[in-house]
Motif scaffolding. Structure first.
Motif, PDB file in Angstrom:
ATOM      1  N   ARG A 148       0.837  -1.210   0.000  1.00  0.00           N
ATOM      2  CA  ARG A 148       0.000   0.000   0.000  1.00  0.00           C
ATOM      3  C   ARG A 148       0.869   1.257   0.000  1.00  0.00           C
ATOM      4  N   ALA A 149       1.942   1.236   0.788  1.00  0.00           N
ATOM      5  CA  ALA A 149       2.836   2.392   0.847  1.00  0.00           C
ATOM      6  C   ALA A 149       3.514   2.615  -0.509  1.00  0.00           C
ATOM      7  N   PHE A 150       3.881   1.525  -1.182  1.00  0.00           N
ATOM      8  CA  PHE A 150       4.511   1.628  -2.495  1.00  0.00           C
ATOM      9  C   PHE A 150       3.536   2.224  -3.503  1.00  0.00           C
ATOM     10  N   VAL A 151       2.293   1.713  -3.519  1.00  0.00           N
ATOM     11  CA  VAL A 151       1.272   2.219  -4.448  1.00  0.00           C
ATOM     12  C   VAL A 151       1.011   3.694  -4.184  1.00  0.00           C
ATOM     13  N   ASP A 152       0.894   4.066  -2.914  1.00  0.00           N
ATOM     14  CA  ASP A 152       0.661   5.475  -2.572  1.00  0.00           C
ATOM     15  C   ASP A 152       1.803   6.361  -3.037  1.00  0.00           C
ATOM     16  N   GLN A 153       3.024   5.880  -2.834  1.00  0.00           N
ATOM     17  CA  GLN A 153       4.184   6.677  -3.230  1.00  0.00           C
ATOM     18  C   GLN A 153       4.231   6.886  -4.742  1.00  0.00           C
ATOM     19  N   ILE A 154       4.007   5.814  -5.510  1.00  0.00           N
ATOM     20  CA  ILE A 154       4.028   5.924  -6.965  1.00  0.00           C
ATOM     21  C   ILE A 154       2.917   6.852  -7.452  1.00  0.00           C
ATOM     22  N   LEU A 155       1.730   6.728  -6.871  1.00  0.00           N
ATOM     23  CA  LEU A 155       0.631   7.620  -7.252  1.00  0.00           C
ATOM     24  C   LEU A 155       0.959   9.068  -6.928  1.00  0.00           C
ATOM     25  N   ASP A 156       1.570   9.300  -5.770  1.00  0.00           N
ATOM     26  CA  ASP A 156       1.963  10.665  -5.418  1.00  0.00           C
ATOM     27  C   ASP A 156       2.967  11.225  -6.421  1.00  0.00           C
ATOM     28  N   PHE A 157       3.933  10.388  -6.824  1.00  0.00           N
ATOM     29  CA  PHE A 157       4.905  10.829  -7.830  1.00  0.00           C
ATOM     30  C   PHE A 157       4.195  11.207  -9.133  1.00  0.00           C
ATOM     31  N   ILE A 158       3.269  10.351  -9.560  1.00  0.00           N
ATOM     32  CA  ILE A 158       2.568  10.596 -10.823  1.00  0.00           C
ATOM     33  C   ILE A 158       1.724  11.864 -10.731  1.00  0.00           C
ATOM     34  N   ILE A 159       0.979  12.009  -9.637  1.00  0.00           N
ATOM     35  CA  ILE A 159       0.080  13.156  -9.471  1.00  0.00           C
ATOM     36  C   ILE A 159       0.854  14.466  -9.422  1.00  0.00           C
ATOM     37  N   THR A 160       2.025  14.442  -8.770  1.00  0.00           N
ATOM     38  CA  THR A 160       2.810  15.675  -8.636  1.00  0.00           C
ATOM     39  C   THR A 160       3.743  15.900  -9.821  1.00  0.00           C
ATOM     40  N   GLY A 161       3.717  14.991 -10.813  1.00  0.00           N
ATOM     41  CA  GLY A 161       4.528  15.177 -12.012  1.00  0.00           C
ATOM     42  C   GLY A 161       5.974  14.767 -11.877  1.00  0.00           C
ATOM     43  N   MET A 162       6.300  13.995 -10.830  1.00  0.00           N
ATOM     44  CA  MET A 162       7.668  13.524 -10.669  1.00  0.00           C
ATOM     45  C   MET A 162       7.818  12.214 -11.441  1.00  0.00           C
ATOM     46  N   PRO A 163       8.671  12.173 -12.475  1.00  0.00           N
ATOM     47  CA  PRO A 163       8.747  10.978 -13.317  1.00  0.00           C
ATOM     48  C   PRO A 163       9.380   9.784 -12.601  1.00  0.00           C
ATOM     49  N   VAL A 164       8.902   8.593 -12.950  1.00  0.00           N
ATOM     50  CA  VAL A 164       9.476   7.345 -12.453  1.00  0.00           C
ATOM     51  C   VAL A 164       9.848   6.492 -13.662  1.00  0.00           C
ATOM     52  N   ASN A 165      10.706   5.526 -13.432  1.00  0.00           N
ATOM     53  CA  ASN A 165      11.095   4.605 -14.506  1.00  0.00           C
ATOM     54  C   ASN A 165      10.005   3.541 -14.647  1.00  0.00           C
ATOM     55  N   PRO A 166       9.216   3.579 -15.717  1.00  0.00           N
ATOM     56  CA  PRO A 166       8.083   2.653 -15.822  1.00  0.00           C
ATOM     57  C   PRO A 166       8.506   1.196 -15.949  1.00  0.00           C
ATOM     58  N   THR A 167       9.684   0.935 -16.531  1.00  0.00           N
ATOM     59  CA  THR A 167      10.112  -0.459 -16.713  1.00  0.00           C
ATOM     60  C   THR A 167      10.525  -1.103 -15.401  1.00  0.00           C
ATOM     61  N   HIS A 168      10.653  -0.310 -14.338  1.00  0.00           N
ATOM     62  CA  HIS A 168      10.912  -0.851 -13.003  1.00  0.00           C
ATOM     63  C   HIS A 168       9.655  -0.750 -12.136  1.00  0.00           C
ATOM     64  N   PHE A 169       9.234   0.488 -11.877  1.00  0.00           N
ATOM     65  CA  PHE A 169       8.180   0.707 -10.896  1.00  0.00           C
ATOM     66  C   PHE A 169       6.788   0.320 -11.389  1.00  0.00           C
ATOM     67  N   LEU A 170       6.601   0.258 -12.699  1.00  0.00           N
ATOM     68  CA  LEU A 170       5.285  -0.063 -13.257  1.00  0.00           C
ATOM     69  C   LEU A 170       5.357  -1.284 -14.169  1.00  0.00           C
ATOM     70  N   TRP A 171       6.357  -2.112 -13.951  1.00  0.00           N
ATOM     71  CA  TRP A 171       6.628  -3.213 -14.880  1.00  0.00           C
ATOM     72  C   TRP A 171       5.452  -4.163 -15.012  1.00  0.00           C
ATOM     73  N   ASP A 172       4.772  -4.496 -13.901  1.00  0.00           N
ATOM     74  CA  ASP A 172       3.673  -5.462 -13.955  1.00  0.00           C
ATOM     75  C   ASP A 172       2.462  -4.885 -14.679  1.00  0.00           C
ATOM     76  N   GLN A 173       2.214  -3.569 -14.497  1.00  0.00           N
ATOM     77  CA  GLN A 173       1.115  -2.934 -15.218  1.00  0.00           C
ATOM     78  C   GLN A 173       1.397  -2.885 -16.715  1.00  0.00           C
ATOM     79  N   LEU A 174       2.652  -2.645 -17.067  1.00  0.00           N
ATOM     80  CA  LEU A 174       3.052  -2.657 -18.474  1.00  0.00           C
ATOM     81  C   LEU A 174       2.768  -4.014 -19.113  1.00  0.00           C
ATOM     82  N   VAL A 175       3.158  -5.064 -18.430  1.00  0.00           N
ATOM     83  CA  VAL A 175       3.016  -6.413 -18.989  1.00  0.00           C
ATOM     84  C   VAL A 175       1.554  -6.837 -19.007  1.00  0.00           C
TER      85      VAL A 175
END
Length: 346
Positions: free
Chosen positions: A267-294
């Motif tokens: 839950r903490a990981f999901v919240d953190q990633i959502l906060d990054f996305i909402i505030t416009g802070m980019p993340v590496n999708p091939t790591h942090f969003l790999w399962d959603q990509l696949v």
């Protein structure tokens, strides 16, 4: 401050200085390398590379020069997608067994010193093909830093419309500044015939410093292509990926029953990633969003570093095999076998 703590502080500063000096020296050595080629052997494979119109340059490194089954699978997928392969290995050795595996799959095999990492190898391959570039319909630059393709490669490649962009990547990134991620690049004639493309590769120095190579060359490649008036695009653009994630995790999903069932760390990981996305802070999708990509987008690769090192501490990576099997018929034993072999090199 005690003597022990003062001693530790001095050692830490000496080590930091040593690292900085090492970085500076590696960059200086790169700029002082005037040798044009670090190719040790040029090995003939199957077919005449000079007569081909769709060429894939594939970069490989393995401590003992082995060609693992996951690499063989990738090469076979490239051939099925219509590409002829120029295989370039930076491995410290190249056993005859590896050459025999590669010959039926590749038209040329270049064994070179590992100078300049993947961009040094890309440079040597592009210059090797220099006279052929204006006559190519497609040039792919790819490497062995991913497992896959998990699905037929043409499913993704059909998105790569030359009318929309001259240079394509699988994914792009907004970290530091916008750039195409270099583990997979596809170029069409307008790019291949441009002066900017060839000039970029000719000016590359063989620097053995990863941070320098990423900053100067991975990020610099996209900048150079844009400066040359070329259109660049990703098959799975960052905006499209985060929109899918927000659809799955956002829109009040933080309070849903399903999310409340998740482990606290998840839950903490999901919240953190959502906060990054909402505030416009980019993340590496091939790591942090790999399962959603696949799972949600049919993305055909999993980054090797994600499973071997997990630098971002992504939770529940132990479930990688089940996630891949949900989305694909890919033989996950190829990944498992490579992970076992990789663990012996640490």
């Amino acid at each position: 401050m005690g003597i022990y703590h003062a001693y530790k502080l001095v050692i830490r500063r000496i080590y930091k200085l040593y690292k900085h000096v090492g970085i500076i020296l590696s960059i200086l050595r790169g700029y002082l390398r005037f040798k044009q080629s670090f190719i040790r052997r040029d090995i003939e494979g199957t077919g005449a590379l000079a007569q081909q119109h769709s060429v894939a340059v594939f970069i490989h490194w393995e401590a003992k020069g082995f060609v693992h089954p996951y690499v063989v699978h990738y090469l076979e997928a490239l051939r099925e997608a219509g590409f002829s392969i120029l295989f370039v290995t930076n491995a410290p050795k190249l056993p005859e067994r590896s050459i025999e595996i590669l010959k039926p799959l590749c038209m040329r095999i270049l064994w070179r010193k590992n100078v300049g990492y993947d961009f040094g190898a890309y440079k040597e391959a592009v210059l090797y093909l220099e006279d052929q570039l204006p006559h190519l319909d497609r040039l792919m630059l790819a490497n062995d830093s991913v497992y896959g393709p998990l699905m037929p490669l043409n499913r993704s490649l059909q998105r790569a419309d030359p009318a929309l962009a001259d240079v394509w990547s699988m994914t792009d990134s907004w970290e530091r500044r916008y750039h195409l991620q270099s583990y997979f690049l596809l170029l069409y004639p307008r790019a291949l015939k441009s002066q900017e493309f060839l000039s970029f590769w000719k000016q590359i120095r063989y620097v053995n410093n990863k941070a320098f190579v990423i900053s100067k060359y991975e990020l610099g490649f996209t900048r150079a292509m844009l400066r040359g008036g070329l259109n660049v695009h990703a098959l799975y653009p960052y905006e499209e990926i985060v929109a899918k994630v927000v659809e799955a995790w956002g829109s009040g999903a933080r309070n849903t029953r399903e999310l409340r069932k998740l482990h606290e760390r998840t839950r903490a990981f999901v919240d953190q990633i959502l906060d990054f996305i909402i505030t416009g802070m980019p993340v590496n999708p091939t790591h942090f969003l790999w399962d959603q990509l696949v799972l949600r987008m049919g993305f055909p690769f999993v980054k090797r570093e994600l499973l071997t090192q997990n630098p971002g501490n992504v939770p529940w990576l132990t479930l990688w095999e089940g996630i891949i099997r949900q989305a694909s018929e890919y033989d996950t034993r190829m990944i498992r076998d490579h992970l076992k072999a990789h663990s012996q090199q640490r």
